[in-house]
Scaffold this motif. Structure first.
Motif, mmCIF file in Angstrom:
data_model
loop_
_atom_site.group_PDB
_atom_site.id
_atom_site.type_symbol
_atom_site.label_atom_id
_atom_site.label_comp_id
_atom_site.label_asym_id
_atom_site.label_seq_id
_atom_site.Cartn_x
_atom_site.Cartn_y
_atom_site.Cartn_z
ATOM 1 N N PRO A 133 64.593 60.467 5.899
ATOM 2 C CA PRO A 133 63.686 59.435 6.438
ATOM 3 C C PRO A 133 64.242 58.764 7.688
ATOM 4 C CG PRO A 133 64.889 58.581 4.569
ATOM 5 C CD PRO A 133 65.261 60.033 4.672
ATOM 6 N N MET A 134 63.319 58.182 8.451
ATOM 7 C CA MET A 134 63.677 57.363 9.619
ATOM 8 C C MET A 134 63.548 55.896 9.204
ATOM 9 S SD MET A 134 61.779 59.492 12.686
ATOM 10 C CE MET A 134 60.247 59.635 11.774
ATOM 11 N N VAL A 135 64.661 55.158 9.314
ATOM 12 C CA VAL A 135 64.697 53.766 8.874
ATOM 13 C C VAL A 135 64.677 52.857 10.108
ATOM 14 C CG1 VAL A 135 65.974 52.014 7.583
ATOM 15 C CG2 VAL A 135 65.994 54.410 6.803
ATOM 16 N N PHE A 136 63.652 51.993 10.193
ATOM 17 C CA PHE A 136 63.535 51.027 11.286
ATOM 18 C C PHE A 136 63.839 49.643 10.702
ATOM 19 C CE2 PHE A 136 60.851 54.619 12.293
ATOM 20 C CZ PHE A 136 61.163 54.885 13.624
ATOM 21 N N ALA A 137 65.119 49.232 10.837
ATOM 22 C CA ALA A 137 65.565 47.986 10.211
ATOM 23 C C ALA A 137 64.878 46.768 10.810
ATOM 24 C CB ALA A 137 67.083 47.860 10.349
ATOM 25 N N ASP A 138 64.628 46.793 12.138
ATOM 26 C CA ASP A 138 64.028 45.624 12.777
ATOM 27 C C ASP A 138 62.583 45.411 12.345
ATOM 28 O OD1 ASP A 138 63.357 48.007 14.001
ATOM 29 O OD2 ASP A 138 63.015 47.086 15.966
ATOM 30 N N GLY A 150 61.581 46.579 9.307
ATOM 31 C CA GLY A 150 61.539 46.628 7.846
ATOM 32 C C GLY A 150 60.695 47.775 7.332
ATOM 33 N N GLU A 151 60.775 48.926 8.047
ATOM 34 C CA GLU A 151 59.899 50.050 7.723
ATOM 35 C C GLU A 151 60.713 51.337 7.606
ATOM 36 O OE1 GLU A 151 55.745 52.071 9.406
ATOM 37 O OE2 GLU A 151 56.917 50.694 10.656
ATOM 38 N N THR A 152 60.374 52.133 6.628
ATOM 39 C CA THR A 152 60.990 53.447 6.441
ATOM 40 C C THR A 152 59.881 54.497 6.474
ATOM 41 O OG1 THR A 152 62.768 52.528 5.087
ATOM 42 C CG2 THR A 152 62.383 54.913 4.936
ATOM 43 N N ILE A 153 60.008 55.453 7.391
ATOM 44 C CA ILE A 153 58.996 56.492 7.548
ATOM 45 C C ILE A 153 59.585 57.830 7.126
ATOM 46 C CG2 ILE A 153 57.493 57.716 9.177
ATOM 47 C CD1 ILE A 153 57.455 55.199 10.883
ATOM 48 N N SER A 154 58.863 58.488 6.259
ATOM 49 C CA SER A 154 59.314 59.802 5.815
ATOM 50 C C SER A 154 59.223 60.787 6.967
ATOM 51 C CB SER A 154 58.444 60.289 4.644
ATOM 52 O OG SER A 154 58.803 61.608 4.279
ATOM 53 N N GLY A 155 60.357 61.446 7.255
ATOM 54 C CA GLY A 155 60.386 62.394 8.365
ATOM 55 C C GLY A 155 59.858 63.766 8.003
ATOM 56 N N GLY A 156 59.696 64.019 6.730
ATOM 57 C CA GLY A 156 59.198 65.319 6.306
ATOM 58 C C GLY A 156 60.204 66.437 6.469
ATOM 59 N N ASN A 157 61.463 66.091 6.745
ATOM 60 C CA ASN A 157 62.497 67.115 6.906
ATOM 61 C C ASN A 157 63.120 67.407 5.537
ATOM 62 O OD1 ASN A 157 62.170 67.144 9.756
ATOM 63 N ND2 ASN A 157 63.324 65.225 9.848
ATOM 64 N N PHE A 158 62.372 68.101 4.724
ATOM 65 C CA PHE A 158 62.801 68.311 3.345
ATOM 66 C C PHE A 158 63.939 69.332 3.286
ATOM 67 C CE2 PHE A 158 58.205 67.293 3.126
ATOM 68 C CZ PHE A 158 58.353 66.011 2.639
ATOM 69 N N HIS A 159 64.744 69.192 2.292
ATOM 70 C CA HIS A 159 65.911 70.059 2.143
ATOM 71 C C HIS A 159 65.476 71.484 1.830
ATOM 72 C CE1 HIS A 159 69.935 71.338 1.128
ATOM 73 N NE2 HIS A 159 70.398 70.146 1.462
ATOM 74 N N GLY A 160 66.131 72.458 2.459
ATOM 75 C CA GLY A 160 65.755 73.855 2.283
ATOM 76 C C GLY A 160 66.495 74.574 1.175
#
Length: 231
Positions: A8-13, A15-25
């Motif tokens: 995930p991409m975490v935007f601390a400023d 307060g949001e976490t966005i799923s990057g969709g880069n799932f483990h292979g």
């Protein structure tokens, strides 16, 4: 079963976490590793059948499936090719997904090595196709020494198919074109298309049961259970 390791991409400023969709292979990587191991067995068994065809002690046919042995080497080198491909597959069947190395100054996550797992699995499949092609050529050559006897109808059709691209051996010749031609038959599913109608017929409902029953299989009767005898 439906789990995945996200990146995930975490935007601390914000307060949001966005799923990057880069799932483990790792999950597909392990499946592809298993695929390589399973498909390799087809070549491993096929090579042993070639050995039994070219070895006169087993087949009671001319050594290496050719007349004038010594002057002609017949399928000796073809068998060596099959054995070499099987041995190559043994190395490539080592799972890639068991390994991971830290990179980018220790910032990278555990990786699956799935890309290499897929590439070597494809190479295993290609090697298996060539081993099966060698067995088909050897089997058809063995049939030549048993004429005028006939094998089963499906196998006679496969024999005719192989003979459209590779003629019988009466003396040594360069075998690579024949191996490539029969490999092409396998890749284009022409062998499968030749035998499939017979397989469908074999498993179709018949008035008389012709399928070979397993000696360990259970037989289920539709008849009602017998009543207990009264004392």
């Amino acid at each position: 079963m439906n789990s995945a390791t996200d990146n995930p991409m975490v935007f601390a400023d914000r307060g949001e976490t966005i799923s990057g969709g880069n799932f483990h292979g790792e999950y597909p990587a392990k499946v592809v590793d298993y695929l390589a191991i399973a498909i390799h067995e087809l070549a491993s068994i096929s090579e042993r059948r070639v050995e039994r065809l070219v070895n006169p002690a087993y087949s009671e046919l001319p050594a290496f499936l050719v007349q004038d042995g010594g002057l002609n080497s017949g399928f000796m080198v073809a068998h060596c090719t099959a054995a070499a491909l099987v041995s190559e597959n043994k190395v490539m069947c080592h799972p890639a997904s068991v390994d991971s190395l830290s990179t980018s100054a220790g910032t990278e996550d555990h990786v699956s090595m799935g890309g290499f797992a897929a590439r070597k699995a494809l190479k295993v499949v290609e090697n298996v196709e060539q081993v099966l092609a060698i067995e088909l050529l050897a089997a058809c050559q063995a049939i030549e020494f048993l004429r005028p006897l006939k094998t089963t109808k499906p196998l006679e059709e496969v024999y005719k198919l192989v003979r459209t691209v590779a003629r019988p051996w009466d003396k040594d010749r360069f075998m690579a074109p024949d191996i490539e031609a029969v490999t092409d038959l396998l890749q284009k599913e022409k062998v499968w298309q030749t035998v499939k109608p017979y397989m469908d017929q074999y498993h179709a409902a018949q008035a008389i049961e012709t399928r070979v029953m397993s000696p360990t299989g259970a037989v289920h009767s539709s008849a009602p259970a017998s009543k207990k005898r009264k004392k």
